[in-house]
Scaffold this motif. Structure first.
Motif, PDB file in Angstrom:
ATOM      1  N   ASP A 201       0.825  -1.200   0.000  1.00  0.00           N
ATOM      2  CA  ASP A 201       0.000   0.000   0.000  1.00  0.00           C
ATOM      3  C   ASP A 201       0.865   1.258   0.000  1.00  0.00           C
ATOM      4  O   ASP A 201       0.554   2.238  -0.660  1.00  0.00           O
ATOM      5  N   THR A 202       1.964   1.216   0.766  1.00  0.00           N
ATOM      6  CA  THR A 202       2.889   2.349   0.838  1.00  0.00           C
ATOM      7  C   THR A 202       4.181   1.958   0.150  1.00  0.00           C
ATOM      8  O   THR A 202       4.825   0.977   0.526  1.00  0.00           O
ATOM      9  N   ALA A 203       4.554   2.698  -0.879  1.00  0.00           N
ATOM     10  CA  ALA A 203       5.772   2.373  -1.626  1.00  0.00           C
ATOM     11  C   ALA A 203       7.000   2.507  -0.731  1.00  0.00           C
ATOM     12  O   ALA A 203       7.160   3.519  -0.046  1.00  0.00           O
ATOM     13  N   PRO A 204       7.880   1.506  -0.701  1.00  0.00           N
ATOM     14  CA  PRO A 204       9.092   1.565   0.126  1.00  0.00           C
ATOM     15  C   PRO A 204      10.177   2.421  -0.521  1.00  0.00           C
ATOM     16  O   PRO A 204      11.276   1.946  -0.810  1.00  0.00           O
ATOM     17  N   VAL A 205       9.868   3.688  -0.768  1.00  0.00           N
ATOM     18  CA  VAL A 205      10.824   4.608  -1.383  1.00  0.00           C
ATOM     19  C   VAL A 205      10.822   5.903  -0.575  1.00  0.00           C
ATOM     20  O   VAL A 205       9.804   6.605  -0.558  1.00  0.00           O
ATOM     21  N   PRO A 206      11.887   6.256   0.140  1.00  0.00           N
ATOM     22  CA  PRO A 206      13.119   5.458   0.229  1.00  0.00           C
ATOM     23  C   PRO A 206      12.879   4.173   1.019  1.00  0.00           C
ATOM     24  O   PRO A 206      12.015   4.115   1.884  1.00  0.00           O
ATOM     25  N   GLY A 207      13.663   3.154   0.690  1.00  0.00           N
ATOM     26  CA  GLY A 207      13.501   1.877   1.349  1.00  0.00           C
ATOM     27  C   GLY A 207      14.795   1.097   1.391  1.00  0.00           C
ATOM     28  O   GLY A 207      15.809   1.501   0.813  1.00  0.00           O
ATOM     29  N   ARG A 208      14.751  -0.031   2.060  1.00  0.00           N
ATOM     30  CA  ARG A 208      15.903  -0.913   2.170  1.00  0.00           C
ATOM     31  C   ARG A 208      15.459  -2.344   1.860  1.00  0.00           C
ATOM     32  O   ARG A 208      14.323  -2.739   2.142  1.00  0.00           O
ATOM     33  N   LEU A 209      16.386  -3.121   1.295  1.00  0.00           N
ATOM     34  CA  LEU A 209      16.109  -4.501   0.932  1.00  0.00           C
ATOM     35  C   LEU A 209      17.305  -5.355   1.294  1.00  0.00           C
ATOM     36  O   LEU A 209      18.446  -4.933   1.125  1.00  0.00           O
ATOM     37  N   ARG A 210      17.035  -6.570   1.797  1.00  0.00           N
ATOM     38  CA  ARG A 210      18.108  -7.517   2.085  1.00  0.00           C
ATOM     39  C   ARG A 210      17.707  -8.883   1.552  1.00  0.00           C
ATOM     40  O   ARG A 210      16.524  -9.265   1.592  1.00  0.00           O
ATOM     41  N   TRP A 211      18.703  -9.630   1.053  1.00  0.00           N
ATOM     42  CA  TRP A 211      18.458 -10.933   0.434  1.00  0.00           C
ATOM     43  C   TRP A 211      18.572 -12.030   1.480  1.00  0.00           C
ATOM     44  O   TRP A 211      19.508 -12.042   2.285  1.00  0.00           O
ATOM     45  N   LEU A 212      17.620 -12.956   1.451  1.00  0.00           N
ATOM     46  CA  LEU A 212      17.602 -14.072   2.390  1.00  0.00           C
ATOM     47  C   LEU A 212      18.162 -15.342   1.781  1.00  0.00           C
ATOM     48  O   LEU A 212      18.794 -16.140   2.475  1.00  0.00           O
ATOM     49  N   THR A 213      17.917 -15.576   0.489  1.00  0.00           N
ATOM     50  CA  THR A 213      18.427 -16.770  -0.188  1.00  0.00           C
ATOM     51  C   THR A 213      19.041 -16.364  -1.518  1.00  0.00           C
ATOM     52  O   THR A 213      18.863 -15.240  -1.990  1.00  0.00           O
ATOM     53  N   GLY A 214      19.759 -17.301  -2.135  1.00  0.00           N
ATOM     54  CA  GLY A 214      20.458 -16.997  -3.377  1.00  0.00           C
ATOM     55  C   GLY A 214      21.881 -16.538  -3.102  1.00  0.00           C
ATOM     56  O   GLY A 214      22.281 -16.347  -1.945  1.00  0.00           O
ATOM     57  N   PRO A 215      22.673 -16.329  -4.135  1.00  0.00           N
ATOM     58  CA  PRO A 215      24.077 -15.952  -3.950  1.00  0.00           C
ATOM     59  C   PRO A 215      24.267 -14.577  -3.323  1.00  0.00           C
ATOM     60  O   PRO A 215      25.346 -14.281  -2.819  1.00  0.00           O
ATOM     61  N   ASN A 216      23.242 -13.726  -3.342  1.00  0.00           N
ATOM     62  CA  ASN A 216      23.353 -12.392  -2.751  1.00  0.00           C
ATOM     63  C   ASN A 216      22.963 -12.345  -1.282  1.00  0.00           C
ATOM     64  O   ASN A 216      22.971 -11.268  -0.678  1.00  0.00           O
ATOM     65  N   ALA A 217      22.593 -13.496  -0.710  1.00  0.00           N
ATOM     66  CA  ALA A 217      22.139 -13.530   0.680  1.00  0.00           C
ATOM     67  C   ALA A 217      23.230 -13.045   1.626  1.00  0.00           C
ATOM     68  O   ALA A 217      24.346 -13.563   1.621  1.00  0.00           O
ATOM     69  N   SER A 218      22.917 -12.036   2.415  1.00  0.00           N
ATOM     70  CA  SER A 218      23.855 -11.477   3.391  1.00  0.00           C
ATOM     71  C   SER A 218      23.077 -10.484   4.248  1.00  0.00           C
ATOM     72  O   SER A 218      21.878 -10.265   4.052  1.00  0.00           O
ATOM     73  N   ASN A 219      23.776  -9.874   5.187  1.00  0.00           N
ATOM     74  CA  ASN A 219      23.159  -8.844   6.026  1.00  0.00           C
ATOM     75  C   ASN A 219      23.250  -7.458   5.395  1.00  0.00           C
ATOM     76  O   ASN A 219      22.811  -6.481   5.995  1.00  0.00           O
ATOM     77  N   ARG A 220      23.809  -7.366   4.205  1.00  0.00           N
ATOM     78  CA  ARG A 220      23.956  -6.062   3.549  1.00  0.00           C
ATOM     79  C   ARG A 220      22.586  -5.523   3.146  1.00  0.00           C
ATOM     80  O   ARG A 220      21.750  -6.249   2.608  1.00  0.00           O
ATOM     81  N   LEU A 221      22.368  -4.247   3.400  1.00  0.00           N
ATOM     82  CA  LEU A 221      21.119  -3.583   3.047  1.00  0.00           C
ATOM     83  C   LEU A 221      21.316  -2.794   1.759  1.00  0.00           C
ATOM     84  O   LEU A 221      22.252  -2.000   1.644  1.00  0.00           O
ATOM     85  N   TYR A 222      20.416  -3.009   0.798  1.00  0.00           N
ATOM     86  CA  TYR A 222      20.471  -2.305  -0.474  1.00  0.00           C
ATOM     87  C   TYR A 222      19.372  -1.245  -0.509  1.00  0.00           C
ATOM     88  O   TYR A 222      18.268  -1.457  -0.011  1.00  0.00           O
ATOM     89  N   GLN A 223      19.699  -0.110  -1.110  1.00  0.00           N
ATOM     90  CA  GLN A 223      18.750   0.990  -1.166  1.00  0.00           C
ATOM     91  C   GLN A 223      17.791   0.808  -2.340  1.00  0.00           C
ATOM     92  O   GLN A 223      18.207   0.541  -3.469  1.00  0.00           O
TER      93      GLN A 223
END
Length: 304
Positions: A201-223
């Protein structure tokens, strides 16, 4: 002044020595990895120091004036032995890691060690998927960092952190994460993708995203740069290290644009770390780095 065990000091005063350097890297999750300048692996104080993933340490320069210490180490990466891999470096596992460099007598490790220097891991670069070059920042550098803040109209808090600190926020960011699964990938497979079932309902912009599975999975937050609530398309501001594919899972949440209105929207204005009512001379003085509100997705970025 350095603390040198008596036995090691006596050995260093000999005309011929059998010494080597050990570099221990401690990750934020508690894992420890070791590398050595010796031509064979060595175990010291419970940590195995790899010679295959060895190091070529530069000259470490420091002085009594507390200037920034200078150090850099080059190491070959190998995936067939236990150690730090290219994937770990790209995924951000070395973020917030610490290092310690020691000098020992490899022929008699019971002599103890001399700490040459220690500190934080800075920039990590991967060259041709073979070499990483961590920037070794000494703890002495922290003594040069400014403590406190100048005034600003925008909030200086780090969103989602406890309120009782200089940059504390007070918003419980963990409770607003929402789970998603990639259902389609755009023309930029390391930046644009979609989850057709994730219609917020509310666009996450600005927002943060983190990967849980796949080769990018880490605690790093992407904008999050943009989001479409029509197709569930998400565009990241910066590309991820590895290609995104359907089935990869992630978590996404809103962030804060550092404005009083956003802080009021979170019901957290009492913790606002800014001075929005102070008059300024022009608009440039109201700007804060990383405090940006991004627009919507362009038609070319929509994932069908």
């Amino acid at each position: 002044m350095r603390r040198i065990p008596a036995a090691l000091l006596a050995h260093l005063q000999q005309p011929v020595t059998t010494t080597c350097r050990l570099l221990k890297i401690s990750l934020a999750d508690g894992r420890e990895f070791g590398m050595t300048t010796l031509d064979q692996a060595i175990t010291y104080m419970g940590v195995e120091y790899s010679a295959i993933n060895g190091i070529d340490s530069s000259i470490i320069a420091t002085d009594t004036g507390l200037s920034v210490d200078n150090a850099e180490a080059t190491a070959l990466l190998s995936s067939d032995i236990a150690g730090i891999t290219v994937e770990m470096a790209l995924a951000g596992d070395l973020d917030d890691a610490q290092w310690e460099m020691m000098l020992i007598n490899w022929a008699d490790t019971s002599m103890g060690h001399m700490v040459i220097d220690a500190g934080d891991i800075g920039e990590v670069r991967v060259v041709d998927d073979m070499v990483y070059i961590p920037e070794l920042l000494s703890f002495a550098m922290r003594l040069q960092q400014s403590i406190g803040h100048v005034w600003s109209r925008r909030c200086r808090a780090v969103f989602g952190t406890p309120a009782n600190s200089q940059t504390g926020c007070g918003v419980d960011a963990e409770s607003i994460w929402q789970s998603g699964t990639v259902t389609a990938v755009g023309s930029e497979p390391t930046r644009v993708f979609a989850d057709s079932s994730l219609l917020l309902d509310t666009a996450p912009v600005p927002g943060r995203l983190r990967w849980l599975t796949g080769p990018n999975a880490s605690n790093r937050l992407y904008q999050v740069e943009a989001y479409s609530n029509v197709s569930g398309t998400i565009a990241l501001l910066e590309p991820v290290p590895f290609t995104i594919a359907p089935g990869h899972t992630f978590e996404i949440r809103r962030d804060c644009n550092k404005s009083p209105s956003d802080c009021i929207g979170y019901g957290n204005f009492i913790n606002y770390k800014g001075e929005p009512l102070i008059p300024v001379g022009d608009g440039l003085e109201t700007m804060t780095p990383s405090a940006q509100v991004f627009g919507g997705l362009s038609g070319s970025e929509i994932v069908d």
